[in-house]
Design a protein around this motif. Sequence first.
Motif, PDB file in Angstrom:
ATOM      1  N   GLY A 252     -20.957  33.146  14.632  1.00 28.80           N
ATOM      2  CA  GLY A 252     -21.811  32.164  15.314  1.00 28.80           C
ATOM      3  C   GLY A 252     -22.387  32.715  16.608  1.00 28.80           C
ATOM      4  N   GLU A 253     -21.565  33.411  17.377  1.00 28.23           N
ATOM      5  CA  GLU A 253     -22.036  33.991  18.642  1.00 28.23           C
ATOM      6  C   GLU A 253     -23.087  35.071  18.394  1.00 28.23           C
ATOM      7  OE1 GLU A 253     -17.921  33.474  21.272  1.00 28.23           O
ATOM      8  OE2 GLU A 253     -18.322  35.333  20.168  1.00 28.23           O
ATOM      9  N   ALA A 254     -22.877  35.887  17.356  1.00 29.14           N
ATOM     10  CA  ALA A 254     -23.850  36.937  17.035  1.00 29.14           C
ATOM     11  C   ALA A 254     -25.182  36.328  16.622  1.00 29.14           C
ATOM     12  CB  ALA A 254     -23.303  37.824  15.918  1.00 29.14           C
ATOM     13  N   LEU A 255     -25.147  35.282  15.808  1.00 28.04           N
ATOM     14  CA  LEU A 255     -26.379  34.613  15.389  1.00 28.04           C
ATOM     15  C   LEU A 255     -27.103  33.989  16.569  1.00 28.04           C
ATOM     16  CD1 LEU A 255     -25.386  32.843  12.048  1.00 28.04           C
ATOM     17  CD2 LEU A 255     -27.256  34.496  12.354  1.00 28.04           C
ATOM     18  N   THR A 256     -26.358  33.309  17.443  1.00 24.29           N
ATOM     19  CA  THR A 256     -26.971  32.655  18.610  1.00 24.29           C
ATOM     20  C   THR A 256     -27.667  33.676  19.498  1.00 24.29           C
ATOM     21  OG1 THR A 256     -25.321  30.874  18.581  1.00 24.29           O
ATOM     22  CG2 THR A 256     -26.520  31.241  20.637  1.00 24.29           C
ATOM     23  N   GLY A 257     -26.996  34.802  19.736  1.00 26.53           N
ATOM     24  CA  GLY A 257     -27.594  35.837  20.575  1.00 26.53           C
ATOM     25  C   GLY A 257     -28.844  36.429  19.954  1.00 26.53           C
ATOM     26  N   PHE A 258     -28.825  36.634  18.660  1.00 26.78           N
ATOM     27  CA  PHE A 258     -29.980  37.201  17.963  1.00 26.78           C
ATOM     28  C   PHE A 258     -31.165  36.238  17.997  1.00 26.78           C
ATOM     29  CE2 PHE A 258     -32.576  38.069  14.240  1.00 26.78           C
ATOM     30  CZ  PHE A 258     -32.700  39.454  14.253  1.00 26.78           C
ATOM     31  N   VAL A 259     -30.905  34.975  17.684  1.00 19.62           N
ATOM     32  CA  VAL A 259     -31.972  33.965  17.634  1.00 19.62           C
ATOM     33  C   VAL A 259     -32.606  33.755  18.999  1.00 19.62           C
ATOM     34  CG1 VAL A 259     -32.376  31.489  17.341  1.00 19.62           C
ATOM     35  CG2 VAL A 259     -31.108  32.765  15.598  1.00 19.62           C
ATOM     36  N   SER A 260     -31.772  33.688  20.025  1.00 18.28           N
ATOM     37  CA  SER A 260     -32.294  33.391  21.368  1.00 18.28           C
ATOM     38  C   SER A 260     -33.172  34.517  21.907  1.00 18.28           C
ATOM     39  CB  SER A 260     -31.131  33.132  22.333  1.00 18.28           C
ATOM     40  OG  SER A 260     -30.312  34.287  22.448  1.00 18.28           O
ATOM     41  N   GLY A 261     -32.965  35.721  21.447  1.00 19.22           N
ATOM     42  CA  GLY A 261     -33.780  36.835  21.937  1.00 19.22           C
ATOM     43  C   GLY A 261     -34.846  37.285  20.970  1.00 19.22           C
ATOM     44  N   SER A 262     -35.093  36.521  19.933  1.00 16.37           N
ATOM     45  CA  SER A 262     -36.023  36.948  18.888  1.00 16.37           C
ATOM     46  C   SER A 262     -37.480  36.606  19.182  1.00 16.37           C
ATOM     47  CB  SER A 262     -35.622  36.309  17.555  1.00 16.37           C
ATOM     48  OG  SER A 262     -35.797  34.892  17.618  1.00 16.37           O
ATOM     49  N   GLY A 263     -37.732  35.592  20.012  1.00 14.93           N
ATOM     50  CA  GLY A 263     -39.101  35.148  20.244  1.00 14.93           C
ATOM     51  C   GLY A 263     -39.593  34.192  19.169  1.00 14.93           C
ATOM     52  N   PHE A 264     -38.707  33.765  18.273  1.00  9.81           N
ATOM     53  CA  PHE A 264     -39.047  32.812  17.213  1.00  9.81           C
ATOM     54  C   PHE A 264     -38.393  31.463  17.512  1.00  9.81           C
ATOM     55  CE2 PHE A 264     -40.033  36.780  15.293  1.00  9.81           C
ATOM     56  CZ  PHE A 264     -40.900  36.548  14.226  1.00  9.81           C
ATOM     57  N   VAL A 265     -39.022  30.414  17.038  1.00 10.09           N
ATOM     58  CA  VAL A 265     -38.504  29.059  17.223  1.00 10.09           C
ATOM     59  C   VAL A 265     -37.797  28.628  15.944  1.00 10.09           C
ATOM     60  CG1 VAL A 265     -39.086  26.649  17.664  1.00 10.09           C
ATOM     61  CG2 VAL A 265     -40.335  28.474  18.851  1.00 10.09           C
ATOM     62  N   PHE A 266     -36.527  28.250  16.090  1.00  9.03           N
ATOM     63  CA  PHE A 266     -35.719  27.795  14.951  1.00  9.03           C
ATOM     64  C   PHE A 266     -35.451  26.301  15.113  1.00  9.03           C
ATOM     65  CE2 PHE A 266     -35.092  32.282  15.091  1.00  9.03           C
ATOM     66  CZ  PHE A 266     -34.783  32.698  13.802  1.00  9.03           C
ATOM     67  N   GLU A 267     -35.939  25.513  14.195  1.00 11.58           N
ATOM     68  CA  GLU A 267     -35.726  24.071  14.272  1.00 11.58           C
ATOM     69  C   GLU A 267     -34.344  23.678  13.778  1.00 11.58           C
ATOM     70  OE1 GLU A 267     -38.831  22.126  12.171  1.00 11.58           O
ATOM     71  OE2 GLU A 267     -40.438  22.816  13.531  1.00 11.58           O
ATOM     72  N   ASP A 268     -33.798  24.431  12.828  1.00 13.47           N
ATOM     73  CA  ASP A 268     -32.495  24.101  12.259  1.00 13.47           C
ATOM     74  C   ASP A 268     -31.578  25.308  12.421  1.00 13.47           C
ATOM     75  OD1 ASP A 268     -30.310  23.233  10.898  1.00 13.47           O
ATOM     76  OD2 ASP A 268     -31.316  22.986   8.956  1.00 13.47           O
ATOM     77  N   LEU A 269     -30.484  25.127  13.150  1.00 15.86           N
ATOM     78  CA  LEU A 269     -29.531  26.212  13.348  1.00 15.86           C
ATOM     79  C   LEU A 269     -28.250  26.000  12.555  1.00 15.86           C
ATOM     80  CD1 LEU A 269     -29.955  26.840  17.193  1.00 15.86           C
ATOM     81  CD2 LEU A 269     -30.962  28.111  15.280  1.00 15.86           C
ATOM     82  N   GLN A 270     -28.311  25.137  11.576  1.00 20.88           N
ATOM     83  CA  GLN A 270     -27.157  24.912  10.711  1.00 20.88           C
ATOM     84  C   GLN A 270     -27.138  25.973   9.607  1.00 20.88           C
ATOM     85  OE1 GLN A 270     -24.815  22.528  11.318  1.00 20.88           O
ATOM     86  NE2 GLN A 270     -26.010  22.143  13.180  1.00 20.88           N
ATOM     87  N   GLY A 271     -25.976  26.513   9.370  1.00 17.89           N
ATOM     88  CA  GLY A 271     -25.852  27.562   8.356  1.00 17.89           C
ATOM     89  C   GLY A 271     -25.964  28.941   8.988  1.00 17.89           C
ATOM     90  N   GLY A 272     -26.667  29.807   8.342  1.00 17.05           N
ATOM     91  CA  GLY A 272     -26.825  31.167   8.859  1.00 17.05           C
ATOM     92  C   GLY A 272     -25.833  32.156   8.279  1.00 17.05           C
TER      93      GLY A 272
END
Length: 245
Positions: A159-179
């Motif tokens: 979960g921490e790895a996904l959060t860090g990747f998403v937050s620095g990607s420059g993309f907008v994620f509407e749903d962060l469930q799963g991954g």
Amino acid sequence: MKSTKRIPHSILLSAVLAFLLICGLSGCGQTSGEGQSLSSAGPENAGALQQESSGSSAKESESAAGGAAVGEENGSAASSGTAASGHTSDRSQTTVLEITVEGETERVPATLYTGSGYSIYIPDEGWKVGTGENSVSWTSTDNDRVRFSVTSVTGKTSGEALTGFVSGSGFVFEDLQGGGYGDPLFGRNENDDILAVMSAESAETSESTEKDDTVFLISWTYPAEAEEGFGARLAQITDTFERSR
């Protein structure tokens, strides 16, 4: 009338023995080929012929020994080559991916890429590879907006790895469930590109039932208008990712 003197038998026997002895000393008997060669060569050449014969035998022995040494060296090289060409993954090194795009099946030759702790099949044509500090990525040679990558993250949970990747990607994620693996998250940026990402924890090692703390993030990007083409291909290519065991 004079009487004829008879030669005693002892004298005749001595004469015959003397003849036989002289015949033997003069070489009436047969000798070996080498003896004949040395004898016919004369005293001045006999030594040279003997030396040449010995030298030839020495060269033959040296040549045989050298051949054996070369054979051993080549054998070691072959073994080393085999050992060096050994792979950490037990998956086939080549395959043909059957990728379905808009109802049509494409047969794509691919080669296994083995990374640190994982492997994935990469199509043989149409992709160029690039490496980063903790990641390897492949970009389409037809469209540089199309790419996929594998990133390793240590010391963090999935979960921490996904959060860090998403937050620095420059993309907008509407749903962060799963991954999780097989259940990617999808985001979109201002250029209308799609980013998909999913995580995979390291597999248990064969020596231990404990897992290490490495998390792999598998991601792919493509233009939104290419979702039915590149989007479908990338989803099926990244689905060949496997963690090493």
